[in-house]
Design a protein around this motif. Structure first.
Motif, mmCIF file in Angstrom:
data_model
loop_
_atom_site.group_PDB
_atom_site.id
_atom_site.type_symbol
_atom_site.label_atom_id
_atom_site.label_comp_id
_atom_site.label_asym_id
_atom_site.label_seq_id
_atom_site.Cartn_x
_atom_site.Cartn_y
_atom_site.Cartn_z
ATOM 1 N N THR A 120 0.821 -1.220 0.000
ATOM 2 C CA THR A 120 0.000 0.000 0.000
ATOM 3 C C THR A 120 0.852 1.265 0.000
ATOM 4 O O THR A 120 0.313 2.369 -0.102
ATOM 5 C CB THR A 120 -0.918 0.008 1.237
ATOM 6 O OG1 THR A 120 -0.116 -0.093 2.423
ATOM 7 C CG2 THR A 120 -1.908 -1.164 1.182
ATOM 8 N N ASN A 121 2.164 1.092 0.095
ATOM 9 C CA ASN A 121 3.070 2.243 0.157
ATOM 10 C C ASN A 121 4.087 2.193 -0.976
ATOM 11 O O ASN A 121 5.240 2.571 -0.804
ATOM 12 C CB ASN A 121 3.772 2.269 1.522
ATOM 13 C CG ASN A 121 4.305 3.645 1.873
ATOM 14 O OD1 ASN A 121 3.797 4.657 1.409
ATOM 15 N ND2 ASN A 121 5.344 3.682 2.690
ATOM 16 N N HIS A 144 10.446 7.150 5.504
ATOM 17 C CA HIS A 144 11.278 6.555 4.449
ATOM 18 C C HIS A 144 12.139 7.678 3.855
ATOM 19 O O HIS A 144 11.708 8.359 2.913
ATOM 20 C CB HIS A 144 10.409 5.912 3.373
ATOM 21 C CG HIS A 144 9.504 4.836 3.878
ATOM 22 N ND1 HIS A 144 9.947 3.585 4.229
ATOM 23 C CD2 HIS A 144 8.161 4.849 4.117
ATOM 24 C CE1 HIS A 144 8.929 2.851 4.641
ATOM 25 N NE2 HIS A 144 7.834 3.591 4.585
ATOM 26 N N PRO A 145 13.351 7.897 4.397
ATOM 27 C CA PRO A 145 14.168 9.061 3.994
ATOM 28 C C PRO A 145 14.459 9.141 2.502
ATOM 29 O O PRO A 145 14.591 10.239 1.960
ATOM 30 C CB PRO A 145 15.459 8.864 4.788
ATOM 31 C CG PRO A 145 15.077 7.995 5.945
ATOM 32 C CD PRO A 145 13.998 7.106 5.442
ATOM 33 N N LEU A 146 14.554 7.989 1.831
ATOM 34 C CA LEU A 146 14.833 7.980 0.391
ATOM 35 C C LEU A 146 13.684 7.385 -0.408
ATOM 36 O O LEU A 146 13.866 6.957 -1.550
ATOM 37 C CB LEU A 146 16.128 7.207 0.110
ATOM 38 C CG LEU A 146 17.392 7.715 0.804
ATOM 39 C CD1 LEU A 146 18.600 6.896 0.405
ATOM 40 C CD2 LEU A 146 17.630 9.189 0.501
ATOM 41 N N GLY A 147 12.496 7.330 0.187
ATOM 42 C CA GLY A 147 11.337 6.789 -0.511
ATOM 43 C C GLY A 147 11.277 5.273 -0.458
ATOM 44 O O GLY A 147 12.039 4.622 0.250
ATOM 45 N N THR A 148 10.362 4.705 -1.246
ATOM 46 C CA THR A 148 10.193 3.249 -1.312
ATOM 47 C C THR A 148 10.248 2.787 -2.760
ATOM 48 O O THR A 148 10.148 3.594 -3.694
ATOM 49 C CB THR A 148 8.857 2.816 -0.691
ATOM 50 O OG1 THR A 148 7.777 3.389 -1.445
ATOM 51 C CG2 THR A 148 8.742 3.275 0.759
ATOM 52 N N ASP A 149 10.382 1.470 -2.952
ATOM 53 C CA ASP A 149 10.465 0.913 -4.302
ATOM 54 C C ASP A 149 9.106 0.416 -4.770
ATOM 55 O O ASP A 149 8.071 0.695 -4.153
ATOM 56 C CB ASP A 149 11.523 -0.180 -4.363
ATOM 57 C CG ASP A 149 11.161 -1.387 -3.505
ATOM 58 O OD1 ASP A 149 10.042 -1.448 -2.962
ATOM 59 O OD2 ASP A 149 12.013 -2.285 -3.370
ATOM 60 N N GLU A 150 9.103 -0.349 -5.865
ATOM 61 C CA GLU A 150 7.846 -0.788 -6.474
ATOM 62 C C GLU A 150 7.087 -1.792 -5.628
ATOM 63 O O GLU A 150 5.915 -2.071 -5.895
ATOM 64 C CB GLU A 150 8.124 -1.372 -7.868
ATOM 65 C CG GLU A 150 8.684 -2.794 -7.905
ATOM 66 C CD GLU A 150 10.146 -2.885 -7.535
ATOM 67 O OE1 GLU A 150 10.683 -4.005 -7.548
ATOM 68 O OE2 GLU A 150 10.766 -1.849 -7.246
ATOM 69 N N LEU A 151 7.722 -2.337 -4.598
ATOM 70 C CA LEU A 151 7.049 -3.270 -3.689
ATOM 71 C C LEU A 151 6.876 -2.671 -2.292
ATOM 72 O O LEU A 151 6.543 -3.388 -1.353
ATOM 73 C CB LEU A 151 7.847 -4.584 -3.590
ATOM 74 C CG LEU A 151 7.954 -5.391 -4.884
ATOM 75 C CD1 LEU A 151 8.837 -6.618 -4.678
ATOM 76 C CD2 LEU A 151 6.582 -5.817 -5.392
ATOM 77 N N GLY A 152 7.108 -1.391 -2.173
ATOM 78 C CA GLY A 152 6.926 -0.728 -0.889
ATOM 79 C C GLY A 152 8.072 -0.940 0.092
ATOM 80 O O GLY A 152 7.911 -0.677 1.286
ATOM 81 N N ARG A 153 9.232 -1.395 -0.382
ATOM 82 C CA ARG A 153 10.381 -1.611 0.500
ATOM 83 C C ARG A 153 11.169 -0.310 0.647
ATOM 84 O O ARG A 153 11.264 0.474 -0.299
ATOM 85 C CB ARG A 153 11.281 -2.714 -0.062
ATOM 86 C CG ARG A 153 10.589 -4.070 -0.136
ATOM 87 C CD ARG A 153 11.416 -5.108 -0.875
ATOM 88 N NE ARG A 153 11.593 -4.758 -2.272
ATOM 89 C CZ ARG A 153 12.056 -5.597 -3.207
ATOM 90 N NH1 ARG A 153 12.385 -6.838 -2.861
ATOM 91 N NH2 ARG A 153 12.193 -5.201 -4.460
#
Length: 295
Positions: A62-63, A72-81
């Motif tokens: 969902t993220n 998430h200081p550098l954001g998340t990837d396509e799976l929310g990691r």
């Protein structure tokens, strides 16, 4: 009766060559900056479990592709990691491949080059023809072919790099030995009957250690770049284990690069900064350890 004045001269102990090299290195601002950056990156990789805010494999669908935030200081990837956590653990992979593979490269290249340069003749000819055969193949295509045939893994990468990237080191060491084997201290060692193995590794090799250290430093940057390239092509470290290369591979979709610019940006920056830092350190060491170079 007065005693004559005695002037005592205090002899200063001459500086060692390593101390002189260290002082010259510290005067190179780019080299020192690169060393500081590398220390920070290596420290963050070592202490990744303590620094990472999330597990590198924790998925929150969902993220997905969330922008940089406090959580998430550098954001998340396509799976929310969490991208920051995966970068830290990816640094472990890249640095492990770099240091371990280069240890193998330097060991093989130094032994082959030392034997060829010291003995010369038919031994030198045979070993250098082996080097020529390996160099004749474009290295990146050779690596891709070998890893495609074998099972891609961290161990496979290290072994393949170590077995097929030592040729440059071998030629460098051979050239140093061809020069050093005619020096007076080597001829004196031969005269008093010291064994050849001891002459090679105890007398000549320490005098050739400077160029070997320089080439090792530069080789680490090359291996990290090659590992990232192979991982980007899907032939390196396999997901879900994070590496900078497979993070870029996952972010290569145009829509991701367009709307989630932070995802491909940070792995690419880490590769760039790390390789530049190793190159700066290598150039600084070359200038410091080469007595012919002047500040």
């Amino acid at each position: 009766m007065t005693s004559p004045d005695i002037n005592l001269e205090v002899k200063q102990k001459p500086e060692s060559l390593w101390r002189i090299a260290f002082d010259k290195f510290m005067k190179n601002k780019l080299a020192v900056s690169g060393a500081v950056v590398l220390i920070i990156i290596i420290g963050m990789a070592i202490f990744a479990p303590l620094i990472a805010p999330h597990s590198p494999e924790e998925q929150v669908l969902t993220n997905r592709l969330a922008p940089p935030s406090a959580e998430h200081p550098l954001g998340t990837d396509e799976l929310g990691r969490d991208t920051f956590s995966r970068l830290l653990y990816g640094a472990r992979v890249s640095l492990t491949v770099g240091f371990v593979a280069v240890a193998g490269i330097i060991s093989i290249g130094t032994i082959v080059g030392a034997v060829a340069g010291y003995f010369g003749g038919i031994i030198d000819s045979i070993l250098m023809r082996v080097v020529d055969v390996i160099i004749a193949f474009p290295q990146i295509f050779l690596l891709i072919t070998l890893i495609a045939v074998l099972e891609p893994s961290l161990g496979t990468l290290i072994v393949v790099f170590a077995l097929f990237s030592w040729t440059g080191t071998a030629r460098l060491v051979r050239g140093e030995f061809l020069t050093l084997r005619t020096r007076e201290f080597v001829l004196a060692a031969r005269t008093i009957g010291i064994r050849k193995g001891k002459i090679i590794f105890s007398h000549i090799l320490p005098n050739a250690i400077g160029p070997i250290i320089v080439t090792a430093t530069l080789q680490i940057g090359y291996v990290i770049l090659a590992e990232s390239t192979l991982s980007y092509l899907g032939l390196g470290v396999q997901p879900p284990t994070p590496s900078w290369g497979n993070m870029l591979q996952a972010a290569q979709d145009f829509s991701i690069m367009l709307y989630a610019w932070w995802y491909p940006l940070f792995p690419g920056l880490m590769i760039l900064i790390t390789i530049l830092s190793f190159n700066f350190v290598g150039d600084g060491l070359r200038d410091a350890l080469d007595p012919k170079r002047k500040n």
